[in-house]
Each structure stands twice: as C-alpha cells, then as structure tokens.
Design an enzyme around this catalytic site. Structure first.
Site, mmCIF file in Angstrom:
data_model
loop_
_atom_site.group_PDB
_atom_site.id
_atom_site.type_symbol
_atom_site.label_atom_id
_atom_site.label_comp_id
_atom_site.label_asym_id
_atom_site.label_seq_id
_atom_site.Cartn_x
_atom_site.Cartn_y
_atom_site.Cartn_z
ATOM 1 N N LYS A 1 -3.193 -6.489 -7.185
ATOM 2 C CA LYS A 1 -3.825 -5.217 -7.355
ATOM 3 C C LYS A 1 -5.396 -5.396 -7.794
ATOM 4 C CE LYS A 1 -0.017 -2.179 -7.886
ATOM 5 N NZ LYS A 1 0.560 -1.024 -8.806
ATOM 6 N N LYS B 1 6.578 -4.719 2.643
ATOM 7 C CA LYS B 1 7.523 -3.603 1.963
ATOM 8 C C LYS B 1 6.892 -2.183 2.446
ATOM 9 C CE LYS B 1 9.104 -2.025 -2.461
ATOM 10 N NZ LYS B 1 9.029 -1.873 -3.967
ATOM 11 N N LYS C 1 3.416 3.563 0.301
ATOM 12 C CA LYS C 1 2.683 4.830 0.357
ATOM 13 C C LYS C 1 1.161 4.307 0.408
ATOM 14 C CE LYS C 1 3.996 5.793 -4.458
ATOM 15 N NZ LYS C 1 4.884 6.642 -5.256
#
Length: 330
Positions: free
Chosen positions: A110, A193, A196
């Site tokens: 991230k 994966k 969203k």
C-alpha cells in the site's frame, strides 16, 4: 468459540466480500458467538473524505444486514463507537516491535515507493487489528490468505504481552478459514483478488449491480477457449476458468467438483449464462433489501449504537485488566 471479524467501510460490498466472507459470517451466527464490525478507524490509514466515510459506514452496515447479518444474533457495530479499540492499540504499541511491522507485506504494497510519505496509521494498523481481536478475547478470526500474516502478528503480540507481564490475559486467536471461494478473483485477471479498489468496475460484481449489469459482466469475464474438464486437476494453469467455477460453487453451495460434474465438456458459451442466472437469483433479494435499508439512516445509526454499547461492555474487563497489568491507574 468467539469469532470476530471486521470490514473496512470503503466502497461497495462486492461478490468477493460476500462469497469469501459475509456468506460464511451469516452461517457462523448459528454456530458461534459472533462480533462483526465496520473498521472505520482503519480507514484513517489512507486519505479519505470524512462525509463519504460516514455515508459508507452506514451503507456497509445496511449491506451486511441485507446479506444476512442479524443484529439480534450477532454484535454489529462500527469501531469508532468503541474507544477501547484505540486505547488497547496504544497499550499494545509498547509490546509490538518495529521489525514485526516492517515485515508486513500489506504495508509494503500500500505504501509503494513512497514509504516515507505513508501515514503512521498505515504502518501501525496491524497493531490496531491485534487490538480489535484481543480486546474481546476472540478465539477465532475468519481470515483469507492475505490476512494470515496479521493474525500471526496478533498472536505474537498476545504471547509477548502475557509473558512480559506475567498474565494469562489474551488467548492466542486461531484462523478460521472456510468456504469454497475464500479467495474470489478478479473477473479480468484470475491471478488478482477481486477488489473494490480495482479501477475497472468490470473486474468485480458489486452487490448493488442491476440484473442486466451482472449478466454483462459475467459475459465479458475473462475465460479461455477450452471446455470445462471433468476433474478439478484439469483446471490447473487455467486461473480464470478455476475462478468462475469456484464462484459458481460458492454461490450454489456445492463443491467445485459438483460444478464440473454438471458442466464437463461444455464451453464458456454455455457456462457463463448459467453462472449469470445463478448470481442474479442469489443477489437480487440482497440488493433489493439493501436499497430499502439504506434509506433509513436513523435506524442504521441506532443499530450501530446498540451494538457498540454491547461491544463496549464486553471489552471493558479486558481493557481494565490490560491497564492493571501495565501498572497504570485509571
């Protein structure tokens, strides 16, 4: 068994959340003592819009209830309404080690190349995750493969705290992995994966998608030219085909082999319409209930307040014991 799990209220609930987690949470309600929370404090680890976070938290609560989470059976709340989460995180920060956090792969993913510009919350949020679990002395945590590392950290923190302060306060939580599709993959890339955060809306099926949108997304989902095999071994090296079979199995509550027994020898021209029809049938009632629920913000807020009061009462003995163990007076 006391089971705890949370989900960040960022963006819409999608098929991966439902088949990989929520569907199993609904079943667990009748088997275990369950706590489910909206992880709004975790959302602060990344840039966010405050008004959007408020709205997303309410909508995620409505989506969970629409999907079958029953506030009468489980404790459903948003994290920020239980300050004990943040308090215990600070107490555990003295036990957690920089080296442990530095090895967390999600922080590396991230933060990317801008680690110096990442927030402290992003670096330390695995400690908050540990606090979420240990605060309620949860025995089991439903986790996907990508969260196993964080659960291991929670176990390390619990064991070190108990040992350092000579207490038997925190049980070591165990992973609870179940379901045929614990890792639902993108409709565009069978090796990624379903998420969203993916910029392509076609990569996922949102729980709010209309029937025709679901049909179109499945029709366009990446597959291959080969027919479905008669045995699971035949899906080896066929990531997209394997993903679509897994999705069908999870939505139909059958084993992947049973899907192949039904569709072996058929191509995706036949399989995709059947999968789309199944998903439309399964998701329509959830979507319709969600649309009705999210209209009543006051009712959602009251449910979350009630859940938070119950959670706070459950958390208090553990938090008080942690303060005592550390020699802190309150």
């Amino acid at each position: 068994m006391r089971v705890l799990s949370g989900i960040q209220p960022t963006g819409n609930l999608h098929l991966g959340n439902y088949l990989g987690a929520i569907k199993n949470w609904v079943r667990m309600q009748d088997e275990c003592e369950c706590l489910f929370f909206l992880a709004d404090l975790h959302a602060l680890s990344m840039p966010h819009n405050p008004a959007q976070l408020t709205q997303s938290t309410r909508e995620m609560a409505a989506a969970l209830i629409a999907a079958g989470i029953d506030p009468g059976k489980s404790t459903l709340f948003n994290q920020a309404r239980v300050p004990a989460h943040a308090e215990l995180q600070w107490l555990l920060n003295g036990t957690a080690r920089m080296g442990w956090l530095g090895r967390m792969t999600q922080f590396k993913d991230k933060s990317g190349k801008n680690r110096e510009g990442a927030s402290i919350a992003l670096f330390a949020y695995p400690v908050l995750q540990a606090a979420d679990v240990l605060l309620y002395r949860a025995t089991h945590v439903p986790v996907g493969e990508d969260q196993k590392q964080h659960l291991e950290l929670a176990r390390d923190i619990a064991a070190k705290f108990n040992n350092d302060y000579g207490v038997d306060l925190f049980p070591l939580p165990e992973p609870y992995i179940t379901g045929a599709a614990t890792r639902v993959m993108s409709l565009r890339d069978g090796n990624a994966k379903m998420s969203k955060s993916d910029p392509s809306d076609g990569s996922r099926i949102n729980m709010t998608d209309a029937d025709d949108v679901i049909v179109q997304k499945i029709r366009k989902a990446k597959s291959d030219a080969d027919a479905l095999p008669s045995e699971l071994a035949g899906l080896g090296g066929r990531a997209e085909a394997h993903n679509l079979v897994n999705i069908y199995a999870a939505a139909a509550d059958i084993e992947p082999q049973a899907v192949l027994d039904q569709f072996a020898g058929q191509g995706f021209g036949a399989f995709k319409p059947a999968l789309a029809e199944l998903l439309v049938e399964r998701l329509r009632p959830i979507r319709d209930r969600f649309i009705a629920l999210k209209q009543d913000s006051a009712a959602i807020d009251q449910l979350l307040r009630s859940g938070a009061e119950k959670a706070a009462n459950m958390a208090k003995p553990t938090l008080d014991a942690a303060y005592r163990a550390l020699g802190l007076l309150r």
